[in-house]
Design an enzyme around this catalytic site. Structure first.
Site, short mmCIF file in Angstrom:
data_model
loop_
_atom_site.label_atom_id
_atom_site.label_comp_id
_atom_site.label_asym_id
_atom_site.label_seq_id
_atom_site.Cartn_x
_atom_site.Cartn_y
_atom_site.Cartn_z
N LYS A 116 0.92 -1.10 0.03
CA LYS A 116 -0.03 0.21 -0.03
C LYS A 116 0.69 1.31 0.04
O LYS A 116 0.44 2.23 -0.41
CB LYS A 116 -0.97 -0.08 1.19
N GLU A 200 -2.07 7.23 7.92
CA GLU A 200 -2.84 8.20 7.14
C GLU A 200 -4.20 8.88 7.77
O GLU A 200 -4.38 8.20 8.88
CB GLU A 200 -3.19 7.60 5.81
N HIS A 235 -14.43 -3.73 9.23
CA HIS A 235 -13.92 -3.34 7.67
C HIS A 235 -13.79 -4.54 6.88
O HIS A 235 -13.25 -4.86 5.77
CB HIS A 235 -12.22 -3.18 7.93
N ARG A 291 -7.82 -8.46 -9.07
CA ARG A 291 -8.19 -9.63 -9.22
C ARG A 291 -9.75 -9.44 -9.44
O ARG A 291 -10.16 -8.41 -9.33
CB ARG A 291 -8.37 -10.67 -7.94
#
Length: 411
Positions: A116, A200, A235, A291
């Site tokens: 990431k 972040e 999540h 994917r």
């Protein structure tokens, strides 16, 4: 056209890919663990091979064994489905080295999006908006606190590797940062073998909006449709809909073009999904899923485009048969994930024998399932056993159909 494709997966997604292959006249090869010897997907395939014991590390994640079966069966291509090896750059690379087509993006693209931190840097360079944050790994708590203080709380600590909602934690104050950092580093190390994390800004009350993309080998890349995946628990997505109810034609064009820009910046080929966070009128790049998504079916329902088939056709060297302006969204679709879980025990996985099963049907109802009456759900894998999707001429009709279909569904 490929003559034979191996599906390196299990459950409903294995059947989904096999259906696409059967319609294209392609023979299918299933690989299964000892726990899945009676599974529907193993019976549906033209050929099926046992690849190991129940634990996925000894079966569905066993790259060498899967490639051994591919060679033994005369397979020309492998479709990884989602989960397991679908975003494993090493697996894609080994397929390439063994002369077997990996039905998905190149190992290079998978590797670029596997981190990431690296993905954020690439998107910034490409001019795609990203969530404000720090673009390097956090070494220790003191450094992390200093960065979080500069960004402003709340912040999100995220694992650089992996996905599926694992390895992320919201921190609301500097007092909680050190313990949260240690927790996420431990989870990341255990789940992905990589304890690298970054920080972040946490977007308050965000919407999770993603764009399905298709890209062929000739420079043609399109965004197929948007989906909203904001209804989540821990999540993890629970329900999805297409298109997003907040989407306007102008916003769809802007975000869709950003998704295409993101894909082209890494030379992406085949099907993929660019995920964004949307908050208070702004959107930010989240990640690229290299994917097919679990929720791809609702995009198929509103566009009439068979994404699984196009994955195979692109991998076989065919051009996309449509341009951006040819893609139209008609109606609305919703998906509910059906999970074997115990709601009275904090939604813990609840495997066991299915003693009653009746699938819903009727107009606008789609069922993707890998189970049947009398089947025993094994305790070794993800708790999702089926996906129920409904289509309607508008959102209200899709919702009412879903309520009706859930009423009919007995499991």
């Amino acid at each position: 056209m490929f003559k034979k494709v191996l599906i390196a997966n299990r459950g409903e997604i294995a059947i989904r890919i096999m259906r696409a292959c059967r319609e294209l006249g392609i023979s299918t090869v299933a690989v299964y663990s000892e726990a899945d010897k009676n599974a529907l997907f193993a019976k549906y395939a033209d050929e099926a091979y046992l690849i190991g014991p129940a634990p996925s590390s000894q079966s569905y994640l066993n790259i060498d064994k899967i490639l051994e079966v591919a060679k033994e069966s005369g397979t020309e291509a492998i479709h990884p489905g989602y989960g397991f090896l679908s975003e494993n750059a090493t697996f894609a690379k080994k397929c390439e080295e063994n002369g077997i087509t990996f039905i998905g993006p190149s190992s290079d693209s998978i590797e670029k999006m596997g981190s990431k931190i690296a993905a954020r840097a690439l998107m910034i360079e490409a001019g795609v908006p990203v969530v404000p944050g720090y673009d390097k790994a956090i070494e220790d708590a003191d450094e992390g606190i200093e960065i979080a203080d500069s960004i402003g709380y709340p912040v999100m600590i995220k694992a650089s590797a992996g996905g599926g909602g694992i390895g992320m934690k919201i921190v609301h104050s500097r007092d909680d940062f050190a313990s949260s950092l240690e927790s996420i580093q431990s989870v990341a190390k255990s789940a992905f073998g990589d304890s690298t994390v970054f920080v972040e800004k946490y977007a308050e009350e965000p919407r999770h909006i993603e764009f399905q993309i298709l890209a062929d080998n000739y420079g043609n890349t399109v965004y197929v449709s948007d989906r909203e995946c904001s209804i989540q628990r821990r999540h993890q997505k629970l329900m999805e809909e297409a298109p997003s109810p907040i989407m306007t034609p102008e916003l769809r064009k802007e975000m869709g073009e950003a998704a295409v820009k993101a894909a082209k910046s890494i030379g992406y080929k085949n099907a993929g999904t660019v995920e964004f966070l949307y908050s208070k009128g702004d959107y930010y790049f989240l990640e690229v899923n290299t994917r097919l998504q679990v929720e791809h079916g609702i995009t198929e329902l509103v566009t009439g485009i068979d994404l699984a088939k196009h994955q195979i056709l692109i991998a076989d060297g065919e051009k996309l048969p449509f341009k951006q302006e040819d893609i139209k969204i008609q109606g609305h679709a919703i998906e509910c994930r059906i999970n074997a879980e115990d709601p009275l025990n904090d939604f813990a996985p609840s495997p066991g024998k299915i003693r009653g099963y009746r699938s819903p049907g009727g107009p606008g109802v789609r069922m993707d399932s890998g189970v049947y009456m009398g089947y025993t759900i094994p305790p070794f894998y993800d708790s999702m056993v089926a996906k129920l999707s409904t289509w309607g001429s508008d959102r209200d009709e899709a919702i009412n159909r879903m309520k009706r279909a859930l009423y009919e569904f007995i499991i």
